[in-house]
Structure formats: C-alpha cells, structure tokens
Design an enzyme around this catalytic site. Structure first.
Site, PDB file in Angstrom:
ATOM      1  N   SER A  28       0.722  -1.450   0.128  1.00 46.68           N
ATOM      2  CA  SER A  28      -0.078  -0.018   0.073  1.00 46.68           C
ATOM      3  C   SER A  28       0.682   1.137  -0.128  1.00 46.68           C
ATOM      4  O   SER A  28       1.971   1.159   0.603  1.00 46.68           O
ATOM      5  CB  SER A  28      -0.786  -0.178   1.280  1.00 46.68           C
ATOM      6  OG  SER A  28      -1.708   1.235   1.206  1.00 46.68           O
ATOM      7  N   TYR A  60      -1.833  -0.478  10.325  1.00 51.32           N
ATOM      8  CA  TYR A  60      -1.849  -0.822   8.757  1.00 51.32           C
ATOM      9  C   TYR A  60      -0.459  -0.361   8.007  1.00 51.32           C
ATOM     10  O   TYR A  60       0.059  -1.109   7.423  1.00 51.32           O
ATOM     11  CB  TYR A  60      -3.218  -0.069   8.104  1.00 51.32           C
ATOM     12  CG  TYR A  60      -3.396  -0.463   6.809  1.00 51.32           C
ATOM     13  CD1 TYR A  60      -4.024  -1.658   6.687  1.00 51.32           C
ATOM     14  CD2 TYR A  60      -2.759   0.311   5.897  1.00 51.32           C
ATOM     15  CE1 TYR A  60      -4.174  -1.863   5.035  1.00 51.32           C
ATOM     16  CE2 TYR A  60      -3.103   0.112   4.517  1.00 51.32           C
ATOM     17  CZ  TYR A  60      -3.811  -1.258   4.061  1.00 51.32           C
ATOM     18  OH  TYR A  60      -4.131  -1.464   2.839  1.00 51.32           O
TER      19      TYR A  60
END
Length: 261
Positions: A147, A160
């Site tokens: 990501s 995350y």
C-alpha cells in the site's frame, strides 16, 4: 487484457481473493487462462466470488483460510498440492483493509497484533508453505500487495502502515533469500482503489467521486481493481523475468502530487 491466454494451464493462488482488489485479480488471472484458487477467511465473500466467476465459465476454486493461522495455511497448501501439484504464482493480497484505529493512547494492543498477524505474518506463512509448490513451476513468482500507506500516513493508521511497511521490506528480503529457489518476489503498492462494485453483495455500493477526489490524482480519476490486476498479470509472468525485489506504486500519481489545503 494485455496477456490473454498467457496463463493457460498455470495455477495461481490469490489470498483475500473473495472481494476487492483480490477478486479483481482473480478474475483477470482466470480470464487469462489460469486455474485460480481463491483463499479467504470470509466464507460468504469467497462463495460469492466462486459463483460470480463460475458463471463466466472461469476455472476457479475457493478454499477458506485465515492466513494468520499457521495450521490453516498448511492445510491450504496441502489442498493446493493435492489438487494441482504445482503453483506458478502466489499473490499475497489478504489483509485487514480498514487502516484507521483509535488514537495511540486508546488503542488496544491486540488490534495492532491482529493487523500485523494478517497483513505481515500471513504473507510470510503463505510464502513459506507455498515454496515447495512454487519450486515445481517453470517461472515461479510471489506478488505481495502492499500500500502507499507504507510510505505516507494519515493520523491513527499505525498498525496498517507498519504492516505494509514491513511487507515492503519482506518483499526485497524474500527476493534475495529465494534466488536459489528461482522464485521472483515483487510487490504492488496501490493507492486509492475503488472497490465498491467488487465487494460481497451485502456490502456492495455504487461509487461516487467528487471533482476534488478525482483531481487528487494526476490521471484524473480514482483507481480500479483492474488497474492492479493488469500489473499483477505482468509481474507474475516470465515477461517480468528480470524484475525481482521491486515495489510498483500504482496510485494515479497521487503520492507525487503536492496538495495544499
């Protein structure tokens, strides 16, 4: 699709393939001829994905699996071995997608542990237990879905972001470590990818993006699962045979645009 029929007779395993980017990749690989195994902890999403792709006469199977749990990953690979005997590509896509948690002083540590268990431990476990199957392939590849949050953050996204940052490091570490096994390892770091139409049915929605949303991206739009899938098809093929240990950012240019608000 740029690689129609390239994957005919090849076997591709996609974790987290029941919805979102994972489902988009599952469809793309299957349309390119692959025998696709969807692994997902969400049985509802997995069964819906299976039915959706079977309706298109695509070769796909679904195996429930929580990638954070070693025994389930072992069982997954045993089933793949029994059914196919080989694995041409492993796509480590499964992850807890919602990046936002409570402020640091309020966040239970088990929230952090669970995100890292799925998003980082999971890809390591899958790579470990898929390795004997990958070694039987002519041009084996591992693709990790990272990501852009590995490189930039919003407030209160540390589990995350940390997991994806770790996945970036794991990518180049595996690439160097698996040279003797002939396994190339790369990553894709998606930016804003709209998955509303790729969710399981009860969570599906029609995307609506404002002018401001689109203008955050130099290409003038928000990303789609197809954007990630096309790159995945290339990186997992022998057309990318000289590429390993790399991370490809696919974000419509958003992370290189300076935004003042």
């Amino acid at each position: 699709m740029i690689m129609k029929d390239y994957y005919t007779s090849k076997v591709v395993l996609i974790t987290g393939g029941g919805q979102g980017i994972g489902l988009g990749m599952a469809q793309a690989f299957a349309e390119a001829g692959a025998k696709v195994i969807i692994a997902d902890a969400d049985a509802e999403a997995g069964q819906e994905a299976l039915a959706r792709l079977k309706q298109q006469d695509l070769q796909v199977t679904f195996i429930p699996c929580d990638v954070a749990l070693e025994e389930q990953v072992q069982d997954l690979m045993k089933q793949v071995s029994k059914e196919y005997g080989v694995l041409d590509a492993l796509t480590n896509n499964a992850g807890i997608a919602d990046p936002f948690v409570k402020p640091l002083q309020e966040m239970p540590i088990d929230v952090f542990d669970r995100v890292l268990a799925v998003n980082l431990r999971g890809p390591l476990l899958c790579s470990k237990y898929a390795l004997p199957l990958l070694q039987k392939a002519a041009h084996p590849a591992i693709l990790n879905i990272s990501s852009t949050r590995a490189f930039m953050s919003e407030p209160n996204t540390f589990p995350y972001s940390a997991s994806k940052g770790g996945l970036e490091a794991l990518t180049h570490s595996l690439a160097v470590s698996l040279t003797a096994e002939r396994v190339r390892v790369n990553a894709i770091a998606p930016g804003w990818i709209e998955v509303g139409e790729w969710e399981k049915e009860r969570q599906r929605y029609t995307p609506q993006h404002s002018k401001e949303d689109k203008e955050q991206h130099p290409v003038g739009r928000v990303g789609m699962p197809e954007d990630i899938a096309e790159a995945a098809l290339f990186l997992c093929s022998d057309k990318a045979g000289f590429i390993t240990g790399q991370s490809l950012t696919i974000d419509g240019g958003m992370t290189v645009k300076m935004i003042y608000k």
